[in-house]
Design an enzyme around this catalytic site. Structure first.
Site: not given
Ligand code: NAD
Length: 269
Positions: A153, A166
């Site tokens: 991130s 975080y």
């Molecule tokens: P999201 O919630 O849309 O997708 C995450 C997925 O992971 C979901 O389907 C959820 O059910 C699954 N998940 C969560 N905890 C879990 C667990 N304990 N076991 C199994 N599955 C689990 O969110 P996203 O934004 O796509 O997040 C994905 C990654 O991207 C994360 O690591 C997040 O920190 C990172 N990220 C997100 C952003 C943002 O702005 N959305 C920015 C930078 C990094």
């Protein structure tokens, strides 16, 4: 059009390769699964949400295999690696992506009890989960000379995009990438992608009562601090995961983290 209907055309960049993506049911993980399939890969997924798991199977048929489980549990990783190997016979790329967010919870306002509960939930998902996954995937990756890819991130590089928990967790993931790249060279390449603000369903924490919070409102406020002036969609990052999984294009890369954040490095003072 589903990936099963991909028209005959030039070969995909990942033809014949097999990946495993955690949290592949939503957001960035789902975009990576869709893009990998479109590039010719077959994909295993570890996802805790049964509805999202079912949607993957509905959309991609036997090009994906989904284990419903929690990345905080070692046996879920063992089961997802075994399922992927059973279905597709090999593993070339492991994408540790599942994560949760602290919704910038104030450090000072948490008492020790809440801080401990939130730490356990967030660090076990964002840091222990990727460690357990990498550990479970390594024997299969050694057989193919495969690669590890972590979703970091912009909070792995900068303060202010989340709360203390975080931001600390994503800095820890960069430490994990660097040490694993060091330990596993030259056989296994280890890299990360560091997305910035992305429109997804990123969940908060049960321990802080923020599990159902939505990013949308925060993202609107963040957009004006992004040099490129917009908030990204999950698919905006997917090509970087293809690059890192494709040894033709990234065979000289390890221990690196690719930012995909609208230019946070060049923000004005
Ligand atoms: P999201 O919630 O849309 O997708 C995450 C997925 O992971 C979901 O389907 C959820 O059910 C699954 N998940 C969560 N905890 C879990 C667990 N304990 N076991 C199994 N599955 C689990 O969110 P996203 O934004 O796509 O997040 C994905 C990654 O991207 C994360 O690591 C997040 O920190 C990172 N990220 C997100 C952003 C943002 O702005 N959305 C920015 C930078 C990094």
């Amino acid at each position: 059009m589903t990936a099963q209907q991909r028209p005959a055309g030039p070969p995909g960049r990942l033809d014949g390769r097999v990946a495993l993506v955690t949290g592949g049911g939503s957001g960035i993980g789902r975009a990576v699964v869709d893009r990998y399939v479109a590039e010719g890969a077959r994909v295993g997924v570890l996802e805790r949400d049964a509805g999202r798991a079912a949607a993957l199977t509905r959309d991609h048929g036997d090009l994906v295999t989904v284990e419903v489980g929690d990345v905080r549990a070692a046996d879920a990783h063992a089961a997802s690696v075994a399922r992927t190997l059973d279905a597709f016979g090999r593993l070339d790329a492991y994408v540790a992506n599942a994560g949760v967010y602290d919704y910038a919870a104030s450090f000072e306002d948490m008492d020790g009890f809440r801080l401990t509960g939130a730490f356990d939930e967030l660090f076990r998902t964002n840091v222990l989960g990727p460690m357990l996954g990498a550990h479970a995937a390594l024997p299969a990756l050694r057989l193919t000379g495969g690669t590890l890819i972590f979703t970091v991130s912009s909070s792995g590089l900068y303060a202010g995009g989340g709360g203390t928990l975080y931001v600390a967790s994503k800095h820890a993931v960069i430490g994990l990438i660097r040490q694993l790249a060091h330990e596993l060279a030259p056989e296994i390449r280890v890299n990360g992608v560091a997305p910035g603000a992305t429109r997804t369903a990123l969940a908060g924490l049960d321990a802080l009562g923020s599990a159902g919070h939505r990013l949308d409102e925060r993202l609107g406020r963040i957009a004006r601090h992004i040099p490129l002036g917009f908030v990204s969609d999950a698919d905006d990052h997917a090509g970087l995961y293809v690059l890192l999984a494709d040894p033709r294009d990234s065979r000289f890369m390890t221990g690196t983290v690719l930012p995909s954040d609208g230019g946070l490095e060049v923000r004005g003072g």
